[in-house]
Design a protein around this motif. Structure first.
Motif, short mmCIF file in Angstrom:
data_model
loop_
_atom_site.label_atom_id
_atom_site.label_comp_id
_atom_site.label_asym_id
_atom_site.label_seq_id
_atom_site.Cartn_x
_atom_site.Cartn_y
_atom_site.Cartn_z
N ASP A 148 0.49 -1.59 -0.16
CA ASP A 148 0.33 -0.04 -0.16
C ASP A 148 1.10 1.39 -0.18
O ASP A 148 0.20 2.15 0.60
CB ASP A 148 -1.15 0.36 0.90
CG ASP A 148 -2.32 -1.41 0.92
OD1 ASP A 148 -2.10 -1.34 -0.20
OD2 ASP A 148 -2.52 -1.32 2.05
N TYR A 149 1.90 1.33 -0.41
CA TYR A 149 2.72 1.89 -0.59
C TYR A 149 2.76 2.86 -1.94
O TYR A 149 2.51 2.40 -2.87
CB TYR A 149 4.48 1.96 -0.30
CG TYR A 149 4.48 2.50 1.52
CD1 TYR A 149 4.90 3.16 2.07
CD2 TYR A 149 4.75 0.87 1.86
CE1 TYR A 149 4.62 3.12 3.60
CE2 TYR A 149 5.04 0.63 3.26
CZ TYR A 149 5.49 2.12 3.43
OH TYR A 149 5.44 1.79 5.54
N ASP A 150 2.30 4.10 -2.15
CA ASP A 150 2.10 5.36 -3.35
C ASP A 150 2.79 6.45 -3.37
O ASP A 150 3.72 6.51 -3.15
CB ASP A 150 0.63 5.04 -3.33
CG ASP A 150 0.16 5.30 -4.99
OD1 ASP A 150 1.41 5.35 -6.32
OD2 ASP A 150 -1.19 4.78 -4.98
N HIS A 151 3.05 6.74 -5.12
CA HIS A 151 3.35 7.87 -4.97
C HIS A 151 3.08 9.03 -5.73
O HIS A 151 3.51 9.97 -6.47
CB HIS A 151 4.96 7.57 -5.69
CG HIS A 151 5.01 6.82 -7.09
ND1 HIS A 151 4.96 7.14 -8.16
CD2 HIS A 151 5.18 6.03 -6.97
CE1 HIS A 151 4.86 5.85 -8.89
NE2 HIS A 151 4.53 4.77 -8.48
N GLN A 152 1.67 8.89 -5.42
CA GLN A 152 0.53 9.57 -6.15
C GLN A 152 0.41 11.23 -5.76
O GLN A 152 0.64 12.13 -6.99
CB GLN A 152 -0.58 9.48 -6.54
CG GLN A 152 -1.49 8.21 -6.75
CD GLN A 152 -0.22 8.32 -8.44
OE1 GLN A 152 -0.93 9.34 -9.23
NE2 GLN A 152 0.53 7.20 -8.62
N GLU A 153 0.98 11.10 -4.47
CA GLU A 153 0.90 11.94 -3.74
C GLU A 153 1.74 12.61 -3.21
O GLU A 153 3.00 11.69 -2.96
CB GLU A 153 -0.60 12.46 -2.54
CG GLU A 153 -1.32 11.96 -2.69
CD GLU A 153 -2.42 13.34 -3.97
OE1 GLU A 153 -1.74 14.65 -3.63
OE2 GLU A 153 -2.92 12.87 -4.35
N ASP A 154 2.54 13.86 -2.92
CA ASP A 154 3.99 14.00 -2.81
C ASP A 154 4.49 13.54 -1.31
O ASP A 154 5.43 13.18 -1.68
CB ASP A 154 4.22 16.12 -2.86
CG ASP A 154 4.09 16.97 -3.99
OD1 ASP A 154 4.49 16.34 -4.70
OD2 ASP A 154 3.96 17.92 -4.31
N ASP A 155 3.60 13.93 -0.61
CA ASP A 155 3.96 13.67 0.68
C ASP A 155 4.09 11.59 0.93
O ASP A 155 4.38 11.23 1.51
CB ASP A 155 3.39 13.99 1.67
CG ASP A 155 1.84 13.24 1.38
OD1 ASP A 155 1.31 13.33 0.59
OD2 ASP A 155 0.67 13.11 2.95
N GLU A 156 3.17 11.14 -0.04
CA GLU A 156 3.59 9.43 -0.21
C GLU A 156 4.59 9.68 -1.08
O GLU A 156 5.56 8.01 -0.64
CB GLU A 156 2.08 9.32 -0.89
CG GLU A 156 1.09 9.11 -0.15
CD GLU A 156 -0.23 8.99 -1.25
OE1 GLU A 156 -0.26 8.73 -2.47
OE2 GLU A 156 -1.33 8.39 -0.79
N ALA A 157 5.23 10.19 -2.16
CA ALA A 157 6.04 10.25 -3.03
C ALA A 157 7.47 10.05 -1.96
O ALA A 157 8.12 9.61 -1.98
CB ALA A 157 6.18 10.94 -3.67
N GLU A 158 7.30 11.04 -1.24
CA GLU A 158 8.87 10.92 -0.13
C GLU A 158 8.69 10.03 0.82
O GLU A 158 9.68 9.53 0.84
CB GLU A 158 8.63 12.81 0.45
CG GLU A 158 8.93 13.58 0.04
CD GLU A 158 8.52 15.57 0.38
OE1 GLU A 158 8.34 15.57 1.69
OE2 GLU A 158 8.12 16.05 -0.44
N LEU A 159 7.81 9.69 1.59
CA LEU A 159 7.39 8.50 2.25
C LEU A 159 8.41 7.60 1.18
O LEU A 159 9.44 7.03 1.63
CB LEU A 159 6.86 8.28 2.70
CG LEU A 159 6.45 6.82 3.94
CD1 LEU A 159 7.44 7.43 5.02
CD2 LEU A 159 4.86 6.87 4.08
N MET A 160 7.45 7.42 0.54
CA MET A 160 8.19 5.72 -0.61
C MET A 160 10.03 5.76 -0.98
O MET A 160 10.68 4.92 -0.92
CB MET A 160 7.16 6.02 -2.08
CG MET A 160 6.96 4.12 -2.60
SD MET A 160 5.83 4.24 -3.26
CE MET A 160 6.31 2.84 -4.00
N GLU A 161 9.53 7.36 -1.17
CA GLU A 161 10.88 7.42 -2.28
C GLU A 161 12.28 7.31 -0.77
O GLU A 161 13.58 6.09 -0.82
CB GLU A 161 11.20 8.78 -2.26
CG GLU A 161 13.52 8.79 -2.60
CD GLU A 161 12.82 10.27 -3.02
OE1 GLU A 161 14.32 11.44 -2.94
OE2 GLU A 161 12.32 10.81 -4.09
N SER A 162 11.97 7.40 0.49
CA SER A 162 12.77 8.31 1.33
C SER A 162 12.68 5.93 2.44
O SER A 162 14.32 5.74 2.43
CB SER A 162 12.35 8.35 2.74
OG SER A 162 11.15 8.24 3.48
#
Length: 172
Positions: free
Chosen positions: A134-148
């Motif tokens: 359930d990790y995603d990168h559609q929203e900026d905050d989600e993308a930052e979490l997933m990237e980190s």
């Protein structure tokens, strides 16, 4: 509920090489197992001990057809993830889902980035696994979490930050 600790064994990972000039299946199996174990540790992913994951290694033609059918995007992409079940109390399984890779796109991207195919594939495996949880990168905050999380997991595997001087994972 019988859960698997993040540092424990990986689920059964069924690797199918359908098309493309992929490395041999034993090599891929090892890469997927190591990547899954590192992702579980790095992102504290929890799953049932009896869990299964399917990985399809195919070509751009096949992944383009799947991308069109399931995402209404008529183009090849590097990786697609299809989660199979909703978690119960943040524990996933027993069917974790399917991850599909398109060989030509993965190979081309590795060449364009000037990195080894194995390093790029490992990044995409980690990326696909996080999507199953359930990790995603559609929203900026989600993308930052997933990237980190990806950066941390890949570092644990001895790989460099894939996002240095590059944008976030594109939504192909």
């Amino acid at each position: 509920m019988n859960t698997q600790n993040p540092g424990g064994n990986a689920p059964v990972i069924d690797v199918i090489v359908e098309a493309g000039n992929w490395p041999d299946e034993r090599f891929l199996q090892d890469l997927f197992n190591r990547s899954f174990t590192a992702a579980c540790r790095g992102a504290d992913l929890k799953f049932l001990k009896s869990s299964e994951l399917s990985v399809l290694c195919t070509n751009d033609q096949a992944i383009q057809a799947l991308n069109k059918q399931w995402r209404d995007k008529n183009k090849a992409t590097n990786v697609l993830s299809f989660p199979a079940s909703e978690p119960q109390d943040d524990v996933y399984g027993p069917l974790l889902g399917d991850i599909v890779f398109g060989f030509e796109t993965v190979e081309r991207e590795a060449d364009e980035l000037g990195i080894e195919f194995q390093a790029h594939l490992t990044h995409l495996v980690v990326h696909g696994i996080l999507h199953l949880f359930d990790y995603d990168h559609q929203e900026d905050d989600e993308a930052e979490l997933m990237e980190s999380l990806e950066v941390k997991i890949l570092s644990d595997l001895g790989l460099e930050n894939p996002y240095i001087d590059r944008p976030l994972m594109p939504d192909a």
